[in-house]
Design a protein around this motif. Structure first.
Motif, PDB file in Angstrom:
ATOM      1  N   GLY A  92      20.067  43.453  43.969  1.00 20.82           N
ATOM      2  CA  GLY A  92      20.157  44.202  45.213  1.00 20.82           C
ATOM      3  C   GLY A  92      18.928  44.026  46.080  1.00 20.82           C
ATOM      4  N   GLY A  93      18.937  44.730  47.197  1.00 20.16           N
ATOM      5  CA  GLY A  93      17.810  44.658  48.127  1.00 20.16           C
ATOM      6  C   GLY A  93      17.993  45.682  49.230  1.00 20.16           C
ATOM      7  N   TYR A  94      17.770  45.263  50.457  1.00 18.27           N
ATOM      8  CA  TYR A  94      17.863  46.167  51.596  1.00 18.27           C
ATOM      9  C   TYR A  94      19.319  46.540  51.896  1.00 18.27           C
ATOM     10  N   ASN A  95      19.493  47.730  52.456  1.00 19.13           N
ATOM     11  CA  ASN A  95      20.796  48.178  52.966  1.00 19.13           C
ATOM     12  C   ASN A  95      21.919  48.011  51.952  1.00 19.13           C
ATOM     13  N   VAL A  96      21.624  48.312  50.695  1.00 15.54           N
ATOM     14  CA  VAL A  96      22.603  48.047  49.646  1.00 15.54           C
ATOM     15  C   VAL A  96      23.881  48.862  49.828  1.00 15.54           C
ATOM     16  N   LYS A  97      23.763  50.080  50.343  1.00 11.62           N
ATOM     17  CA  LYS A  97      24.951  50.910  50.536  1.00 11.62           C
ATOM     18  C   LYS A  97      25.930  50.247  51.504  1.00 11.62           C
ATOM     19  N   LYS A  98      25.404  49.596  52.532  1.00 16.06           N
ATOM     20  CA  LYS A  98      26.246  48.947  53.537  1.00 16.06           C
ATOM     21  C   LYS A  98      27.069  47.806  52.932  1.00 16.06           C
ATOM     22  N   HIS A  99      26.513  47.173  51.906  1.00 16.80           N
ATOM     23  CA  HIS A  99      27.160  46.005  51.311  1.00 16.80           C
ATOM     24  C   HIS A  99      27.951  46.348  50.045  1.00 16.80           C
ATOM     25  N   CYS A 100      28.028  47.636  49.738  1.00 19.68           N
ATOM     26  CA  CYS A 100      28.620  48.079  48.472  1.00 19.68           C
ATOM     27  C   CYS A 100      30.066  48.522  48.704  1.00 19.68           C
ATOM     28  N   GLY A 101      30.934  47.567  49.017  1.00 20.10           N
ATOM     29  CA  GLY A 101      32.316  47.898  49.324  1.00 20.10           C
ATOM     30  C   GLY A 101      33.206  47.960  48.098  1.00 20.10           C
ATOM     31  N   LYS A 102      34.448  48.324  48.324  1.00 17.47           N
ATOM     32  CA  LYS A 102      35.414  48.512  47.245  1.00 17.47           C
ATOM     33  C   LYS A 102      35.632  47.227  46.446  1.00 17.47           C
ATOM     34  N   GLU A 103      35.635  46.095  47.132  1.00 11.51           N
ATOM     35  CA  GLU A 103      35.934  44.826  46.462  1.00 11.51           C
ATOM     36  C   GLU A 103      34.905  44.503  45.383  1.00 11.51           C
ATOM     37  N   VAL A 104      33.628  44.657  45.706  1.00 16.10           N
ATOM     38  CA  VAL A 104      32.600  44.336  44.713  1.00 16.10           C
ATOM     39  C   VAL A 104      32.587  45.365  43.588  1.00 16.10           C
ATOM     40  N   LEU A 105      32.860  46.630  43.910  1.00 17.55           N
ATOM     41  CA  LEU A 105      32.884  47.666  42.880  1.00 17.55           C
ATOM     42  C   LEU A 105      34.037  47.436  41.908  1.00 17.55           C
ATOM     43  N   ASP A 106      35.198  47.095  42.448  1.00 17.92           N
ATOM     44  CA  ASP A 106      36.356  46.825  41.586  1.00 17.92           C
ATOM     45  C   ASP A 106      36.105  45.606  40.696  1.00 17.92           C
ATOM     46  N   ALA A 107      35.453  44.587  41.256  1.00 19.42           N
ATOM     47  CA  ALA A 107      35.163  43.376  40.481  1.00 19.42           C
ATOM     48  C   ALA A 107      34.210  43.676  39.328  1.00 19.42           C
ATOM     49  N   LEU A 108      33.234  44.519  39.570  1.00 15.93           N
ATOM     50  CA  LEU A 108      32.288  44.878  38.511  1.00 15.93           C
ATOM     51  C   LEU A 108      32.955  45.747  37.444  1.00 15.93           C
ATOM     52  N   ARG A 109      33.846  46.627  37.869  1.00 17.06           N
ATOM     53  CA  ARG A 109      34.588  47.429  36.887  1.00 17.06           C
ATOM     54  C   ARG A 109      35.428  46.536  35.981  1.00 17.06           C
ATOM     55  N   LEU A 110      35.977  45.472  36.554  1.00 22.79           N
ATOM     56  CA  LEU A 110      36.749  44.517  35.760  1.00 22.79           C
ATOM     57  C   LEU A 110      35.848  43.817  34.749  1.00 22.79           C
ATOM     58  N   MET A 111      34.617  43.473  35.163  1.00 22.07           N
ATOM     59  CA  MET A 111      33.652  42.861  34.229  1.00 22.07           C
ATOM     60  C   MET A 111      33.373  43.797  33.064  1.00 22.07           C
ATOM     61  N   ALA A 112      33.204  45.075  33.389  1.00 21.52           N
ATOM     62  CA  ALA A 112      32.929  46.054  32.340  1.00 21.52           C
ATOM     63  C   ALA A 112      34.100  46.153  31.369  1.00 21.52           C
ATOM     64  N   LYS A 113      35.327  46.084  31.885  1.00 31.70           N
ATOM     65  CA  LYS A 113      36.506  46.130  31.017  1.00 31.70           C
ATOM     66  C   LYS A 113      36.560  44.928  30.095  1.00 31.70           C
ATOM     67  N   LYS A 114      35.991  43.804  30.539  1.00 29.24           N
ATOM     68  CA  LYS A 114      35.931  42.596  29.717  1.00 29.24           C
ATOM     69  C   LYS A 114      34.769  42.638  28.721  1.00 29.24           C
ATOM     70  N   LYS A 115      34.049  43.774  28.705  1.00 32.65           N
ATOM     71  CA  LYS A 115      32.929  43.979  27.786  1.00 32.65           C
ATOM     72  C   LYS A 115      31.747  43.055  28.088  1.00 32.65           C
ATOM     73  N   ILE A 116      31.601  42.658  29.347  1.00 32.46           N
ATOM     74  CA  ILE A 116      30.442  41.873  29.751  1.00 32.46           C
ATOM     75  C   ILE A 116      29.282  42.826  30.022  1.00 32.46           C
ATOM     76  N   PRO A 117      28.141  42.686  29.335  1.00 26.71           N
ATOM     77  CA  PRO A 117      26.978  43.526  29.615  1.00 26.71           C
ATOM     78  C   PRO A 117      26.551  43.363  31.073  1.00 26.71           C
ATOM     79  N   LEU A 118      26.151  44.463  31.695  1.00 23.22           N
ATOM     80  CA  LEU A 118      25.817  44.453  33.113  1.00 23.22           C
ATOM     81  C   LEU A 118      24.405  44.965  33.345  1.00 23.22           C
ATOM     82  N   GLY A 119      23.799  44.468  34.403  1.00 23.28           N
ATOM     83  CA  GLY A 119      22.462  44.918  34.761  1.00 23.28           C
ATOM     84  C   GLY A 119      22.300  45.015  36.257  1.00 23.28           C
TER      85      GLY A 119
END
Length: 260
Positions: A92-119
């Protein structure tokens, strides 16, 4: 050098297997935090003479994103193309809230469901929190964002450490803390001797641990909306040898004991 008593014990992968670290670059990501992390992995490979780590770089749609320094990097693909990863780090970096849309959140949730460690590095922690992927975990974020994170996500366990490794979640506060995070990760898998060699190459006098705090101004840790509380904490810290009573602290900062 990492002290054995303070090293973080992380079982991410077998030491004989090449770890694949993915980096998701958010728009306006902090270039130095990302490059510091990659440099540790590169140096581990160089000094060991083996490919202990390989790394890939992604954006949400596979198109280049501009860093906060105004530079673009060649990417390996979109977030949708991410396969099996040892860890996927959100940068992340500047203005992260502005870039934090539904598409990226859903994609990360899918990664978590695949048991991929996240940071999350720098404000990448915010992206994970917004996706609900830090619930039940300890985490950290840059000191400028601690108060607002606690306000928006009051149930999260957000501290002011340089980095936090809690099971399959890895967060660091940004800046050069990504070096410390990666060095502790390397130490947990490939040992302290390699980490010492990497540190010497980087002219680091020591590897900081999860116990090391950020040097954060109190108003950012507590919140700018509570100036009297900041005054009270400053007063208490200045009188550690001869602690003041709660009544004395309240009187000095001009509020009642009950308000304090």
């Amino acid at each position: 050098m990492v002290d054995n008593a303070d090293a973080v014990d992380v079982d991410v992968s077998d030491a004989n297997v090449t770890m694949h670290i993915g980096f998701l670059l958010m728009p306006e990501y902090t270039l130095s935090t990302f490059s510091n992390a990659v440099s540790v992995l590169r140096m581990a490979n160089r000094l060991s003479g083996r490919e202990l780590y390989r790394y890939s770089v992604f954006s949400l749609d596979g198109e280049p994103v501009v860093s906060s320094a105004g530079l673009e990097l060649r990417l390996d693909g979109s977030l949708e193309s991410v396969g099996d990863m040892s860890v996927l780090m959100v940068c992340g970096g500047y203005n992260v809230k502005k870039h934090c849309g539904k598409e990226v959140l859903d994609a990360l949730r899918l990664m978590a469901k695949k048991k991929i460690p996240l940071g999350g590095m720098c404000t990448g922690s915010y992206v994970l929190a917004a996706a609900g992927l830090l619930d039940g975990y300890r985490s950290t974020i840059h000191w400028e964002n601690i108060a607002s994170m606690r306000e928006q996500f009051p149930k999260l366990n957000i501290g002011s450490s340089l980095f936090v490794i809690d099971r399959d979640r890895y967060t660091s506060c940004g800046g050069i803390s990504s070096i410390d995070l990666m060095l502790n990760l390397v130490a947990s898998i490939h040992g302290h001797q390699l980490v010492q060699q990497i540190s010497e190459q980087f002219t680091c006098d020591r590897v900081r641990t999860e116990k090391d705090p950020q040097r954060a101004p109190l108003q950012y840790l507590i919140g700018a909306s509570q100036p009297r509380l900041v005054d009270a904490v400053v007063l208490m810290e200045a009188n550690i040898e001869e602690p003041l009573s709660l009544d004395e602290v309240a009187e000095y900062v001009g509020i009642s004991r009950r308000q304090l």
